[in-house]
Design a protein around this motif. Structure first.
Motif, PDB file in Angstrom:
ATOM      1  N   PRO A   1     -19.432  58.264 -54.756  1.00 56.34           N
ATOM      2  CA  PRO A   1     -18.549  59.225 -54.951  1.00 56.34           C
ATOM      3  C   PRO A   1     -18.219  59.632 -56.209  1.00 56.34           C
ATOM      4  O   PRO A   1     -18.065  61.128 -56.515  1.00 56.34           O
ATOM      5  N   THR A   2     -18.355  58.855 -57.440  1.00 55.24           N
ATOM      6  CA  THR A   2     -18.256  59.268 -58.688  1.00 55.24           C
ATOM      7  C   THR A   2     -19.054  59.938 -59.109  1.00 55.24           C
ATOM      8  O   THR A   2     -19.024  61.010 -59.696  1.00 55.24           O
TER       9      THR A   2
ATOM     10  N   THR B   1     -21.619  67.501 -58.969  1.00 59.10           N
ATOM     11  CA  THR B   1     -21.201  68.823 -58.411  1.00 59.10           C
ATOM     12  C   THR B   1     -20.510  69.784 -59.598  1.00 59.10           C
ATOM     13  O   THR B   1     -20.988  70.639 -59.646  1.00 59.10           O
ATOM     14  N   SER B   2     -19.866  69.185 -60.466  1.00 60.36           N
ATOM     15  CA  SER B   2     -19.268  69.937 -61.635  1.00 60.36           C
ATOM     16  C   SER B   2     -20.235  70.749 -62.569  1.00 60.36           C
ATOM     17  O   SER B   2     -20.238  71.472 -62.927  1.00 60.36           O
TER      18      SER B   2
ATOM     19  N   GLY C   1     -18.961  63.533 -57.684  1.00 54.80           N
ATOM     20  CA  GLY C   1     -18.078  64.479 -58.624  1.00 54.80           C
ATOM     21  C   GLY C   1     -18.798  65.033 -59.781  1.00 54.80           C
ATOM     22  O   GLY C   1     -18.533  65.940 -60.157  1.00 54.80           O
TER      23      GLY C   1
END
Length: 297
Positions: free
Chosen positions: A45-46, A52-53, A49
């Motif tokens: 999950p980290t 994606t950014s 994120g």
């Protein structure tokens, strides 16, 4: 009173840097989310994120078919801006290109950024594998970095006062001869030795704060500042195995801001060394002129 937060690390930022550094170390590869997270030591999950950014900003590219990630085009613009900020211009690169083509050698511009020597630009002959790359850095501490302080007494003193990266002995009389001769000639020539090759291979990317065991090992390779410097008429008839020939680049205050270097890595006669050294000095002087710099008398 609140404590000063300057210098505190940011763990979220560190994670972003880890992702970019890992992908930069594997520029021809693509990685899926699971593998990338595992390789950089993050949870999925980290990592999701972060990538994606970065992909939305163009710093990474996500393949829509196999859903892998690689470096993106925004980093090209960022890199060009960084080079401009460090005073490396297209005109300077053209000077490097001409020097490289003339001698079929790898040439580079380097500078001290913070407490590290960093390769700012590099041109290599077609098909060559130079062994160094733009952005590669070394600790700026004795015995590494002599070429960045030779032309300024205060800079030399400050550099010598730094904690050496390896145990050293200093032959002050020889170091004074090296400094005086290099200032007269306008360039520095380093001899090619197995110890020198191993030293730079080990030092690349490392901190100046080395473990004691590694410091001891490196101390066996190079133990005297300036011991690998070639001085004409001091080293016998030759020919000589030469590693690097360097000359300083100055700003408009007459301060050294960069070094132009030719990576030789072969045997040369005195005359061949002089020919290449004169060409390196001419290149460094041309870059100085492009910066609006002044060469000290």
């Amino acid at each position: 009173m609140a404590s000063d937060s300057a210098g505190r690390a940011s763990p979220p930022t560190d994670r972003v840097v880890r992702v970019l550094d890992f992908l930069a170390a594997h520029p021809r590869d693509r990685f899926g989310l699971s593998e990338l997270a595992r390789r950089v030591g993050l949870s999925k999950p980290t990592c999701l994120g972060i990538v994606t950014s970065l992909a939305e900003a163009g710093y990474l590219v996500r393949d829509p078919v196999d859903k892998t990630y690689r470096l993106g085009p925004s980093l090209i613009t960022l890199g060009h801006r960084a080079q401009e900020a460090l005073r490396v211009s297209p005109a300077a690169r053209e000077q490097l290109r001409r020097l490289s083509a003339r001698f079929r050698a790898t040439v580079a511009l380097s500078g001290v950024v913070g407490d590290r020597i960093t390769v700012l630009d590099l041109v290599a002959p077609p098909g060559a594998h130079p062994g160094v790359e733009v952005g590669q850095s070394y600790p700026f501490a004795p015995p590494v970095g002599l070429m960045f302080v030779l032309w300024d007494d205060e800079a030399t003193r400050e550099w010598l006062a730094r904690r050496p990266t390896i145990p050293l002995r200093t032959d002050s009389a020889r170091l004074r001869r090296v400094i005086a001769r290099c200032r007269t000639d306008g360039y520095l020539v380093e001899r090619l030795t197995p110890a020198g090759r191993r030293l730079y291979a080990l030092m690349a990317g490392m901190s100046a704060d080395l473990p004691d065991e590694l410091r001891a090992l490196l101390g066996e390779l190079v133990s005297d500042i300036g011991e690998r410097v070639y001085l004409r008429d001091e080293n016998g008839a030759g020919p000589f195995d030469i590693s690097v020939i360097s000359a300083p680049v100055f700003d408009h205050y007459g301060r050294q801001v960069m070094v132009a270097s030719m990576h030789v890595g072969t045997t040369l006669t005195d005359d061949e060394i002089s020919e290449r050294a004169d060409a390196v000095v001419a290149t460094a002087d041309a870059v100085t002129g492009q910066l609006g710099g002044v060469k000290p008398q």
